[in-house]
Design a protein around this motif. Structure first.
Motif, PDB file in Angstrom:
ATOM      1  N   GLN A 249      -3.838  61.091  63.823  1.00 10.14           N
ATOM      2  CA  GLN A 249      -5.190  60.618  64.075  1.00 10.14           C
ATOM      3  C   GLN A 249      -5.529  59.316  63.347  1.00 10.14           C
ATOM      4  OE1 GLN A 249      -7.881  63.865  63.364  1.00 10.14           O
ATOM      5  NE2 GLN A 249      -7.289  64.896  65.253  1.00 10.14           N
ATOM      6  N   ALA A 250      -4.706  58.922  62.403  1.00 10.74           N
ATOM      7  CA  ALA A 250      -4.982  57.721  61.607  1.00 10.74           C
ATOM      8  C   ALA A 250      -5.099  56.472  62.471  1.00 10.74           C
ATOM      9  CB  ALA A 250      -3.902  57.523  60.546  1.00 10.74           C
ATOM     10  N   LYS A 251      -4.361  56.434  63.565  1.00 14.74           N
ATOM     11  CA  LYS A 251      -4.403  55.241  64.433  1.00 14.74           C
ATOM     12  C   LYS A 251      -5.805  54.977  64.966  1.00 14.74           C
ATOM     13  CE  LYS A 251      -3.019  57.895  68.432  1.00 14.74           C
ATOM     14  NZ  LYS A 251      -1.885  58.566  68.960  1.00 14.74           N
ATOM     15  N   ASN A 252      -6.629  56.005  65.027  1.00 19.22           N
ATOM     16  CA  ASN A 252      -8.002  55.855  65.508  1.00 19.22           C
ATOM     17  C   ASN A 252      -8.939  55.280  64.450  1.00 19.22           C
ATOM     18  OD1 ASN A 252      -7.350  57.084  68.028  1.00 19.22           O
ATOM     19  ND2 ASN A 252      -7.463  59.065  67.031  1.00 19.22           N
ATOM     20  N   TYR A 253      -8.488  55.216  63.206  1.00 17.66           N
ATOM     21  CA  TYR A 253      -9.349  54.807  62.102  1.00 17.66           C
ATOM     22  C   TYR A 253      -8.864  53.573  61.351  1.00 17.66           C
ATOM     23  CZ  TYR A 253     -11.252  59.385  63.017  1.00 17.66           C
ATOM     24  OH  TYR A 253     -11.813  60.470  63.645  1.00 17.66           O
ATOM     25  N   LEU A 254      -7.584  53.247  61.507  1.00 13.79           N
ATOM     26  CA  LEU A 254      -7.017  52.118  60.781  1.00 13.79           C
ATOM     27  C   LEU A 254      -7.137  50.830  61.599  1.00 13.79           C
ATOM     28  CD1 LEU A 254      -3.712  53.694  59.439  1.00 13.79           C
ATOM     29  CD2 LEU A 254      -5.750  53.128  58.109  1.00 13.79           C
ATOM     30  N   PHE A 255      -7.331  49.735  60.896  1.00 12.57           N
ATOM     31  CA  PHE A 255      -7.269  48.429  61.532  1.00 12.57           C
ATOM     32  C   PHE A 255      -5.823  48.092  61.864  1.00 12.57           C
ATOM     33  CE2 PHE A 255     -11.214  47.889  59.022  1.00 12.57           C
ATOM     34  CZ  PHE A 255     -12.068  47.559  60.061  1.00 12.57           C
ATOM     35  N   TYR A 256      -5.621  47.080  62.689  1.00 17.25           N
ATOM     36  CA  TYR A 256      -4.296  46.569  63.012  1.00 17.25           C
ATOM     37  C   TYR A 256      -3.560  46.263  61.714  1.00 17.25           C
ATOM     38  CZ  TYR A 256      -0.831  43.189  64.670  1.00 17.25           C
ATOM     39  OH  TYR A 256       0.330  42.508  64.920  1.00 17.25           O
ATOM     40  N   LYS A 257      -2.374  46.761  61.571  1.00 17.19           N
ATOM     41  CA  LYS A 257      -1.521  46.627  60.395  1.00 17.19           C
ATOM     42  C   LYS A 257      -2.127  47.274  59.147  1.00 17.19           C
ATOM     43  CE  LYS A 257       1.304  42.765  61.797  1.00 17.19           C
ATOM     44  NZ  LYS A 257       1.916  41.504  61.400  1.00 17.19           N
ATOM     45  N   GLY A 258      -3.056  48.207  59.339  1.00 18.62           N
ATOM     46  CA  GLY A 258      -3.628  48.943  58.211  1.00 18.62           C
ATOM     47  C   GLY A 258      -2.614  49.920  57.634  1.00 18.62           C
ATOM     48  N   TRP A 259      -2.796  50.267  56.374  1.00 21.79           N
ATOM     49  CA  TRP A 259      -1.877  51.146  55.654  1.00 21.79           C
ATOM     50  C   TRP A 259      -2.440  52.553  55.539  1.00 21.79           C
ATOM     51  CZ3 TRP A 259       2.950  49.839  54.093  1.00 21.79           C
ATOM     52  CH2 TRP A 259       3.283  48.477  54.084  1.00 21.79           C
ATOM     53  N   LEU A 260      -1.551  53.531  55.641  1.00 17.89           N
ATOM     54  CA  LEU A 260      -1.884  54.929  55.400  1.00 17.89           C
ATOM     55  C   LEU A 260      -1.015  55.427  54.252  1.00 17.89           C
ATOM     56  CD1 LEU A 260      -3.358  57.553  56.220  1.00 17.89           C
ATOM     57  CD2 LEU A 260      -1.445  58.002  57.782  1.00 17.89           C
TER      58      LEU A 260
ATOM     59  N   ASP B 108       6.644  60.036  41.614  1.00 17.08           N
ATOM     60  CA  ASP B 108       5.626  60.207  40.585  1.00 17.08           C
ATOM     61  C   ASP B 108       6.274  59.991  39.216  1.00 17.08           C
ATOM     62  OD1 ASP B 108       7.040  62.561  40.015  1.00 17.08           O
ATOM     63  OD2 ASP B 108       5.509  63.877  40.882  1.00 17.08           O
ATOM     64  N   TYR B 109       5.497  60.155  38.152  1.00 22.13           N
ATOM     65  CA  TYR B 109       6.037  59.929  36.806  1.00 22.13           C
ATOM     66  C   TYR B 109       7.129  60.928  36.435  1.00 22.13           C
ATOM     67  CZ  TYR B 109       2.290  56.589  36.000  1.00 22.13           C
ATOM     68  OH  TYR B 109       1.449  55.512  36.085  1.00 22.13           O
ATOM     69  N   GLY B 110       7.205  62.026  37.136  1.00 22.00           N
ATOM     70  CA  GLY B 110       8.257  63.010  36.885  1.00 22.00           C
ATOM     71  C   GLY B 110       9.534  62.720  37.653  1.00 22.00           C
ATOM     72  N   GLY B 111       9.540  61.637  38.443  1.00 19.06           N
ATOM     73  CA  GLY B 111      10.726  61.267  39.203  1.00 19.06           C
ATOM     74  C   GLY B 111      10.846  61.974  40.548  1.00 19.06           C
ATOM     75  N   ASN B 112       9.776  62.630  40.978  1.00 18.17           N
ATOM     76  CA  ASN B 112       9.788  63.346  42.262  1.00 18.17           C
ATOM     77  C   ASN B 112       9.146  62.500  43.358  1.00 18.17           C
ATOM     78  OD1 ASN B 112      10.776  65.897  41.164  1.00 18.17           O
ATOM     79  ND2 ASN B 112       8.805  65.987  40.143  1.00 18.17           N
ATOM     80  N   ASP B 113       9.742  62.534  44.544  1.00 19.92           N
ATOM     81  CA  ASP B 113       9.147  61.843  45.691  1.00 19.92           C
ATOM     82  C   ASP B 113       7.798  62.491  45.966  1.00 19.92           C
ATOM     83  OD1 ASP B 113      11.317  60.067  46.325  1.00 19.92           O
ATOM     84  OD2 ASP B 113      12.420  61.843  46.953  1.00 19.92           O
ATOM     85  N   ARG B 114       6.732  61.695  45.956  1.00 22.57           N
ATOM     86  CA  ARG B 114       5.393  62.289  46.027  1.00 22.57           C
ATOM     87  C   ARG B 114       4.453  61.588  47.007  1.00 22.57           C
ATOM     88  NH1 ARG B 114       4.320  67.148  44.667  1.00 22.57           N
ATOM     89  NH2 ARG B 114       5.309  66.860  42.681  1.00 22.57           N
ATOM     90  N   VAL B 115       4.655  60.303  47.282  1.00 29.45           N
ATOM     91  CA  VAL B 115       3.755  59.560  48.166  1.00 29.45           C
ATOM     92  C   VAL B 115       4.596  58.779  49.181  1.00 29.45           C
ATOM     93  CG1 VAL B 115       2.042  57.697  48.281  1.00 29.45           C
ATOM     94  CG2 VAL B 115       1.960  59.333  46.401  1.00 29.45           C
ATOM     95  N   THR B 116       4.180  58.844  50.433  1.00 32.39           N
ATOM     96  CA  THR B 116       4.819  58.040  51.476  1.00 32.39           C
ATOM     97  C   THR B 116       3.727  57.222  52.147  1.00 32.39           C
ATOM     98  OG1 THR B 116       6.591  59.635  51.818  1.00 32.39           O
ATOM     99  CG2 THR B 116       6.162  58.110  53.616  1.00 32.39           C
ATOM    100  N   ILE B 117       4.059  55.969  52.426  1.00 32.98           N
ATOM    101  CA  ILE B 117       3.094  55.069  53.060  1.00 32.98           C
ATOM    102  C   ILE B 117       3.704  54.494  54.334  1.00 32.98           C
ATOM    103  CG2 ILE B 117       2.093  54.499  50.816  1.00 32.98           C
ATOM    104  CD1 ILE B 117       3.408  51.733  51.043  1.00 32.98           C
ATOM    105  N   GLY B 118       2.834  54.081  55.230  1.00 31.90           N
ATOM    106  CA  GLY B 118       3.280  53.450  56.454  1.00 31.90           C
ATOM    107  C   GLY B 118       2.191  52.541  56.977  1.00 31.90           C
ATOM    108  N   GLN B 119       2.595  51.573  57.776  1.00 30.76           N
ATOM    109  CA  GLN B 119       1.678  50.571  58.302  1.00 30.76           C
ATOM    110  C   GLN B 119       1.542  50.771  59.819  1.00 30.76           C
ATOM    111  OE1 GLN B 119       2.917  46.603  57.306  1.00 30.76           O
ATOM    112  NE2 GLN B 119       0.835  45.817  57.439  1.00 30.76           N
ATOM    113  N   LYS B 120       0.306  50.700  60.295  1.00 36.06           N
ATOM    114  CA  LYS B 120       0.024  50.878  61.724  1.00 36.06           C
ATOM    115  C   LYS B 120       0.472  49.650  62.505  1.00 36.06           C
ATOM    116  CE  LYS B 120      -3.828  51.177  64.911  1.00 36.06           C
ATOM    117  NZ  LYS B 120      -5.266  51.188  65.064  1.00 36.06           N
ATOM    118  N   LYS B 121       1.064  49.892  63.660  1.00 38.02           N
ATOM    119  CA  LYS B 121       1.453  48.782  64.559  1.00 38.02           C
ATOM    120  C   LYS B 121       0.250  48.286  65.298  1.00 38.02           C
ATOM    121  CE  LYS B 121       6.263  49.670  65.303  1.00 38.02           C
ATOM    122  NZ  LYS B 121       7.352  49.813  66.211  1.00 38.02           N
TER     123      LYS B 121
END
Length: 85
Positions: A32-43, A72-85
């Motif tokens: 649903q993020a595509k409905n709320y993000l601007f062009y090339k916006g980040w999630l 994160d500070y503990g070395g665990n994968d915790r956040v993923t980001i992506g950019q809207k086309k």
């Protein structure tokens, strides 16, 4: 057990019991993020430390690019980001 009950009150209930191994709500947010993000916006999505690859696949499924994950500070994968086309 009391420790967990006390500290889990700050977590949204759906985050604790989401279907599809905890990915159901993340899938819905990314979709649903595509409905709320601007062009090339980040999630930015915070996720479980073992969910990096699954979340990256969800970003790809919904046509995001520049997908990256961070530890994160503990070395665990915790956040993923992506950019809207």
């Amino acid at each position: 057990m009391q420790f967990f009950k006390k500290n889990l009150i700050f977590e949204p209930f759906n985050a604790l019991v989401s279907g599809n191994h905890g990915l159901k709500d993340i899938d819905l947010i990314i979709k649903q993020a595509k409905n709320y993000l601007f062009y090339k916006g980040w999630l930015f999505i915070e996720h479980g430390w073992k969910q990096k690859l699954q979340v990256q696949c969800l970003f790809k499924k919904y046509n995001f690019f520049n997908i990256q994950s961070y530890k994160d500070y503990g070395g665990n994968d915790r956040v993923t980001i992506g950019q809207k086309k």
